[in-house]
Design a protein around this motif. Structure first.
Motif, short mmCIF file in Angstrom:
data_model
loop_
_atom_site.label_atom_id
_atom_site.label_comp_id
_atom_site.label_asym_id
_atom_site.label_seq_id
_atom_site.Cartn_x
_atom_site.Cartn_y
_atom_site.Cartn_z
N LYS A 48 -39.42 71.85 63.54
CA LYS A 48 -40.44 71.18 64.35
C LYS A 48 -41.08 72.19 65.29
O LYS A 48 -40.38 72.89 66.03
N LYS A 50 -43.87 72.46 68.31
CA LYS A 50 -44.64 71.70 69.29
C LYS A 50 -45.60 72.63 70.03
O LYS A 50 -45.25 73.77 70.33
N THR A 83 -46.51 67.61 67.75
CA THR A 83 -45.54 68.37 66.96
C THR A 83 -45.90 68.27 65.49
O THR A 83 -46.31 67.21 65.02
N ILE A 85 -44.59 69.96 61.38
CA ILE A 85 -43.42 70.45 60.65
C ILE A 85 -43.78 71.70 59.85
O ILE A 85 -44.79 71.74 59.15
#
Length: 127
Positions: A48, A50, A83, A85
């Motif tokens: 993840k 952000k 966020t 991936i």
């Protein structure tokens, strides 16, 4: 004299605005241990990312250490406060024992480049 003060103030203000308006990349868990797997397995991981900055975060490129590691990066900008991936896959074919793979993430963030680390142990195939 007053002109020099104004120029100095404008330079300071301009410098501050350049640093204040940036993307900042935060990787939630930058290290992933996939444990023990048998040779031949395709290991898939997700990281993840952000954007803790004030401008959109753009992942420009990723670099890997070998062709056994593939990366699927976000193609759209990561907006402030959101966020996305980053997907990493590691092909264990012809790999044995302890494996460490680093993925370098190049972006427009103030703290670029960033990186994620994939580690684990590849065991011999069962017959």
């Amino acid at each position: 004299m007053n002109n020099k003060k104004n120029i100095g103030f404008l330079f300071l203000l301009f410098s501050f605005s350049l640093t204040a308006q940036k993307a900042i990349m935060k990787i939630e868990t930058p290290k992933h241990n996939f444990g023990f797997v048998r040779e031949g397995k395709l290991v898939k991981m997700e990281f993840k990312i952000k954007n803790e900055g004030t401008e959109p975060l753009i992942i420009i490129d990723t670099q890997v250490e070998c062709s056994c590691t593939k990366v699927d990066k976000p193609t759209q900008p990561i907006m402030p406060g959101t966020t996305e991936i980053l997907k990493v896959s590691f092909d264990t074919n012809n790999k044995m024992d302890r494996q460490d793979r680093t993925v370098t993430i190049i972006s427009n963030a103030a703290n670029s480049p960033g990186s994620v680390l994939v580690i684990g142990v590849v065991l011999k195939k069962k017959n």
